[in-house]
Design an enzyme around this catalytic site. Structure first.
Site, PDB file in Angstrom:
ATOM      1  N   LEU A  18     -44.875 -29.410 -39.550  1.00 29.38           N
ATOM      2  CA  LEU A  18     -44.118 -28.692 -39.526  1.00 29.38           C
ATOM      3  C   LEU A  18     -44.299 -28.424 -41.039  1.00 29.38           C
ATOM      4  CD1 LEU A  18     -41.094 -31.501 -38.935  1.00 29.38           C
ATOM      5  CD2 LEU A  18     -41.268 -29.392 -38.294  1.00 29.38           C
ATOM      6  N   ASP A  61     -47.595 -34.503 -36.657  1.00 26.00           N
ATOM      7  CA  ASP A  61     -47.991 -35.007 -37.908  1.00 26.00           C
ATOM      8  C   ASP A  61     -48.153 -36.474 -38.283  1.00 26.00           C
ATOM      9  OD1 ASP A  61     -45.341 -32.677 -38.815  1.00 26.00           O
ATOM     10  OD2 ASP A  61     -47.622 -32.333 -39.477  1.00 26.00           O
ATOM     11  N   GLU A  66     -47.184 -42.582 -44.227  1.00 25.32           N
ATOM     12  CA  GLU A  66     -45.970 -42.714 -44.425  1.00 25.32           C
ATOM     13  C   GLU A  66     -44.609 -42.639 -44.614  1.00 25.32           C
ATOM     14  OE1 GLU A  66     -45.891 -41.166 -48.319  1.00 25.32           O
ATOM     15  OE2 GLU A  66     -45.928 -42.255 -49.639  1.00 25.32           O
ATOM     16  N   ASP A  67     -44.239 -41.527 -43.815  1.00 28.74           N
ATOM     17  CA  ASP A  67     -43.154 -41.503 -43.351  1.00 28.74           C
ATOM     18  C   ASP A  67     -42.265 -42.099 -42.965  1.00 28.74           C
ATOM     19  OD1 ASP A  67     -44.183 -38.050 -43.725  1.00 28.74           O
ATOM     20  OD2 ASP A  67     -42.909 -39.574 -45.397  1.00 28.74           O
ATOM     21  N   ARG A  86     -40.161 -35.417 -35.569  1.00 23.78           N
ATOM     22  CA  ARG A  86     -41.124 -36.460 -35.878  1.00 23.78           C
ATOM     23  C   ARG A  86     -40.332 -37.662 -35.843  1.00 23.78           C
ATOM     24  NH1 ARG A  86     -43.473 -36.523 -41.764  1.00 23.78           N
ATOM     25  NH2 ARG A  86     -45.243 -37.691 -40.268  1.00 23.78           N
ATOM     26  N   ARG A 132     -35.251 -33.917 -46.311  1.00 18.23           N
ATOM     27  CA  ARG A 132     -35.588 -35.121 -45.261  1.00 18.23           C
ATOM     28  C   ARG A 132     -34.563 -36.630 -45.398  1.00 18.23           C
ATOM     29  NH1 ARG A 132     -40.586 -34.110 -43.158  1.00 18.23           N
ATOM     30  NH2 ARG A 132     -40.438 -31.950 -43.117  1.00 18.23           N
ATOM     31  N   HIS A 162     -41.401 -33.837 -50.307  1.00 11.05           N
ATOM     32  CA  HIS A 162     -40.120 -35.271 -50.631  1.00 11.05           C
ATOM     33  C   HIS A 162     -40.892 -35.573 -51.794  1.00 11.05           C
ATOM     34  CE1 HIS A 162     -41.982 -35.925 -45.999  1.00 11.05           C
ATOM     35  NE2 HIS A 162     -40.522 -36.679 -46.327  1.00 11.05           N
ATOM     36  N   CYS A 247     -49.213 -39.602 -48.318  1.00 13.90           N
ATOM     37  CA  CYS A 247     -49.016 -40.311 -47.179  1.00 13.90           C
ATOM     38  C   CYS A 247     -49.872 -40.337 -45.642  1.00 13.90           C
ATOM     39  CB  CYS A 247     -48.418 -38.968 -46.723  1.00 13.90           C
ATOM     40  SG  CYS A 247     -48.543 -37.044 -46.836  1.00 13.90           S
TER      41      CYS A 247
END
Ligand SMILES: NC(=O)NCCC[C@H](N)C(=O)O
Length: 253
Positions: A18, A61, A66-67, A86, A132, A162, A247
């Protein structure tokens, strides 16, 4: 026990990741794999033990592990990523952390949250409110982290993907950021502006050592002048997808 960190190898579809603020440019997936190995080697060089989340090759991704989770002590808060594309990534992270014996909690709709929006320093946890992560996600995280004594504060993020695309924290708690993409530097009691976008992201390897990208040499010099030891890695192919050094891993106990 050595410090452990979750990592996840890049998908062969990395180039389809993305994008929000950057234009799409060609990505060399083989180089990305080499750079990812160099990143993991830097963690190992600092005495960390990498724990690989199973690859998710159909998730472009996936390397940005980390996300998918916020880890606090023995609690793993599995996120509900703000980008629906995601959300399939979180299953592998949950499976890995449950297997390590972590207590599992979930951010649930209508709340959304990406781990890249969560910056902890001391007893405060700043969470970016932007594309997000929404207020319901922040409120759910606040309730989950309250027993750990953490104060959760939502901060607007309008100029970066972020919160931790804009700011991160040095080992001494100083928050560093590249001011053109920081909504309000006055949010933090100690803030240090850095001259490069890539200089805003550090992984704390030790009290005197940070990991950062090679794309911010002037910031590296600034940190070294402050007495920090810097380990620099080239993550150019991940930066093309708005990724950064924070990340690509999740620090565990
Ligand atoms: N924590 C992070 O900075 N994650 C980077 C995510 C980049 C990915 N291409 C995305 O837009 O979700």
């Amino acid at each position: 026990m050595a410090t452990r960190a979750l990592v996840r190898r890049p998908s062969p579809r990395l180039a389809d990741g993305l994008l929000t603020h950057l234009d799409r440019v060609p990505v060399d997936v083989d180089l990305a794999r080499e750079q990812w190995a160099g990143y993991v080697a830097a963690l190992v060089g600092a005495g960390w033990e990498p724990v690989e989340v199973p690859p998710a090759d159909d998730c472009p991704d996936a390397a940005f592990v980390e996300d998918t989770v916020v880890v606090q002590d023995d609690l793993a808060v599995i996120t509900l990523p703000g980008a629906p594309q995601r959300r399939p990534e979180t299953a592998g992270t949950e499976e890995t952390l449950a297997g390590l014996g972590y207590r599992i909690a979930h951010i649930e709709a209508p709340g959304t949250l990406d781990g890249g929006d969560v910056l902890r320093s001391g007893d405060t946890c700043w969470v970016g409110l932007g594309g997000r992560t929404n207020r319901a996600g922040v409120d759910q995280l606040a309730a989950l982290l309250a027993p750990a004594g953490l104060r959760v504060v939502g901060v607007p993020v309008t100029k970066a993907l972020h919160l931790k695309s804009a700011v991160t924290a040095l080992p001494d708690g100083t928050v560093v950021g590249h001011e053109p993409v920081v909504d309000d530097p006055a949010t933090w009691p100690t803030f240090l502006g850095v001259p490069e976008g890539g200089g805003a992201h550090v992984v704390r390897l030790a009290d005197d050592t940070v990991l950062m990208a090679t794309s911010a040499p002037r910031t590296r010099a600034l940190f070294e002048e402050r007495g920090l030891r810097v380990v620099a890695v080239d993550i150019s192919e991940f930066e093309k997808l708005e990724g950064c050094v924070t990340c690509l891993s999740v620090r565990l106990r």
